[in-house]
Each structure stands twice: as structure tokens, then as C-alpha cells.
Design an enzyme around this catalytic site. Structure first.
Site, PDB file in Angstrom:
ATOM      1  CG  ASP A   1       0.285   4.108  12.377  1.00 12.82           C
ATOM      2  OD1 ASP A   1       0.621   3.556  11.082  1.00 12.82           O
ATOM      3  OD2 ASP A   1       0.483   4.032  12.990  1.00 12.82           O
TER       4      ASP A   1
ATOM      5  CG  PHE B   1       3.858   5.309   1.881  1.00 12.31           C
ATOM      6  CD1 PHE B   1       3.261   3.963   2.094  1.00 12.31           C
ATOM      7  CD2 PHE B   1       2.414   6.186   1.497  1.00 12.31           C
ATOM      8  CE1 PHE B   1       1.682   3.427   2.447  1.00 12.31           C
ATOM      9  CE2 PHE B   1       1.599   5.491   1.732  1.00 12.31           C
ATOM     10  CZ  PHE B   1       1.219   4.813   1.741  1.00 12.31           C
TER      11      PHE B   1
ATOM     12  CE1 TYR C   1       6.294   1.191   5.886  1.00 10.38           C
ATOM     13  CE2 TYR C   1       8.118   3.117   5.931  1.00 10.38           C
ATOM     14  CZ  TYR C   1       7.580   2.399   4.881  1.00 10.38           C
ATOM     15  OH  TYR C   1       6.653   2.126   3.709  1.00 10.38           O
TER      16      TYR C   1
ATOM     17  CG  HIS D   1      -2.700   0.800   2.378  1.00  8.58           C
ATOM     18  ND1 HIS D   1      -1.634   0.092   2.846  1.00  8.58           N
ATOM     19  CD2 HIS D   1      -2.199   1.663   3.162  1.00  8.58           C
ATOM     20  CE1 HIS D   1      -0.562   0.689   2.885  1.00  8.58           C
ATOM     21  NE2 HIS D   1      -0.670   1.551   3.691  1.00  8.58           N
TER      22      HIS D   1
END
Length: 235
Positions: A69, A82, A71, A197
Site C-alpha cells: 500500500d 516504492f 506510503y 520485502h
């Protein structure tokens, strides 16, 4: 943010999938939820949830990088997984991505965190959930966005002749069967690469450490074998 999806521009190939979702019961329920939260004064990011679809038309997709999801801090989310706008401090996960690109390919580490250049080069920076409330990570998960991201992934897998999918973290990796099944059913080529991740909490942990995964060179080499050029440079 205001919920006016009919006014948001998307690149060629996405409108049928997006329109079908927005007309569906799930899409209408999601829209009602977002409108209600906005009416209550909630601050929702990003202002352009479909920016990844705007910058990367379906016909140009070479790679999919799947985030979870957006920031949830002020000024961070810009509708690309990202990525943060120029001038915003680079988050730790993105810094690790840049370090791995440098280790893997030797490219210089950028001084800013926007990945718009990747998006314009055919790298679809897709979050499975496309909105979030200020200071509340995962606040809009399981509200319907996941159905849209699944539909978008399926559209890529069904129509792009050769595409590399970089799945980082358990949430992204759970999409591997969908991608592989749809690609196989439509005679498409899919390279599915999995790693932890890139967050500092998991980037070095087994069984699939992100740091050292080599996904960038692997994707570039595989795509070259299918006649697709990929550079990965940002600076």
C-alpha cells in the site's frame, strides 16, 4: 485527494479493466467507503491513485514490481509503488532497492527517490492497495482495491508477450499463482522472481533475502532473450 476516478487519466489498455471494476459491486462499495472517509475529514494519499496506470500503458509493460500500500506520511506517496517525489527523503525500503540495483548492475545510487523514469520505461509500479490514510498503514486494505490489482495483474499476464514480475514479500508472492496460471493459459511468457520485502526488517533474512537477490540483472537478461530492452538506470 478527491474521489473522482472518471477524471483520472490512464494509459492505453487499462480503461476496460478499470471501468469494469468501478462498475462492479466491489468498486462501488470501495468508492462509497472512500467518499465517506473523505466526508469525515480524513486525509487520504496519494492524490492520484492511478498514476502507475497513467505513466505505464499496458502496451509498454515490461516489468511489474508489486508493492502493498502507499506510503502514509505527508508528501510521500505519489501513486507509484516504492516511489517518493523528488526532494522527499528516501525511505529505508527504497534505499535498499537502490543499493541492490547498484550491487547487481553497478548503476549509481540516485540522490532522489522518484521512480517515474522506471514507470515511463515500462516498469509498472503497482500497489495491491492504492490508497491509505495519513499515519495509518494498511488502513484501506481489504476494502476492494485488491480485486482491482488482481484484475490488472491478470490483464498484464494475459496480454503482454513477455513480462518479468518482481514479487517482494509474502503479500506480493501470494500473487504468483494468479500470474503464472493466466500467462500459461494465454501462451504468454512470465518470469516470476521472489524475495523478501526490501524493508530493513526483512531484507537480509532467509529464506529469500532481498539484498543479493539479483532480480534486476536476472530480469534484464531474461527480457533481452525475448527481444525486450531494459536498462534500470535512474541517474
Amino acid at each position: 485527494m478527491t474521489w473522482e476516478p472518471e477524471k483520472w487519466v490512464v494509459g492505453e489498455g487499462w480503461a476496460p479493466v478499470l471501468g469494469a471494476f468501478l462498475r462492479s459491486e466491489t468498486g462501488r462499495t470501495l468508492g462509497a467507503f472512500l467518499q465517506d472517509r473523505l466526508a469525515q475529514g480524513c486525509v487520504i494519499y496519494p492524490s492520484t491513485p492511478f498514476r502507475a496506470l497513467e505513466l505505464t500503458p499496458l502496451t509498454s509493460v515490461k516489468v511489474v514490481i508489486l508493492g502493498q500500500d502507499p506510503y502514509h506520511g505527508v508528501g510521500q506517496a505519489e501513486g507509484l509503488a516504492f516511489s517518493v517525489p523528488p526532494g522527499v527523503r528516501i525511505p529505508p525500503s527504497l534505499r535498499n532497492i537502490f543499493k541492490e540495483v547498484h550491487r547487481d548492475l553497478g548503476h549509481p545510487i540516485p540522490a532522489q527517490g522518484s521512480l517515474a523514469r522506471w514507470a515511463l520505461d515500462g516498469i509498472l509500479l503497482l500497489n495491491t492497495c492504492m490508497t491509505v490514510e495519513n499515519g495509518q498503514p494498511a488502513s484501506h486494505s481489504r476494502r476492494g482495491w485488491e480485486a482491482l490489482s488482481d484484475a490488472l495483474l491478470a490483464q498484464v499476464a494475459a496480454s503482454v508477450p513477455a513480462c518479468a514480475y518482481l514479487l517482494w514479500g509474502a503479500h506480493a508472492q501470494a500473487k504468483a499463482p494468479l500470474i503464472q496460471e493466466v500467462a500459461a493459459a494465454n501462451g504468454r511468457h512470465a518470469l516470476v522472481l521472489k524475495a523478501n520485502h526490501p524493508s530493513p526488517l526483512s531484507a537480509l533474512r532467509p529464506p529469500l533475502p532481498f539484498m543479493g537477490c539479483g532480480h534486476f540483472s536476472k530480469a534484464r537478461l531474461w527480457l533481452a532473450g525475448h527481444g525486450v530492452n531494459l536498462d534500470w538506470r535512474l541517474a
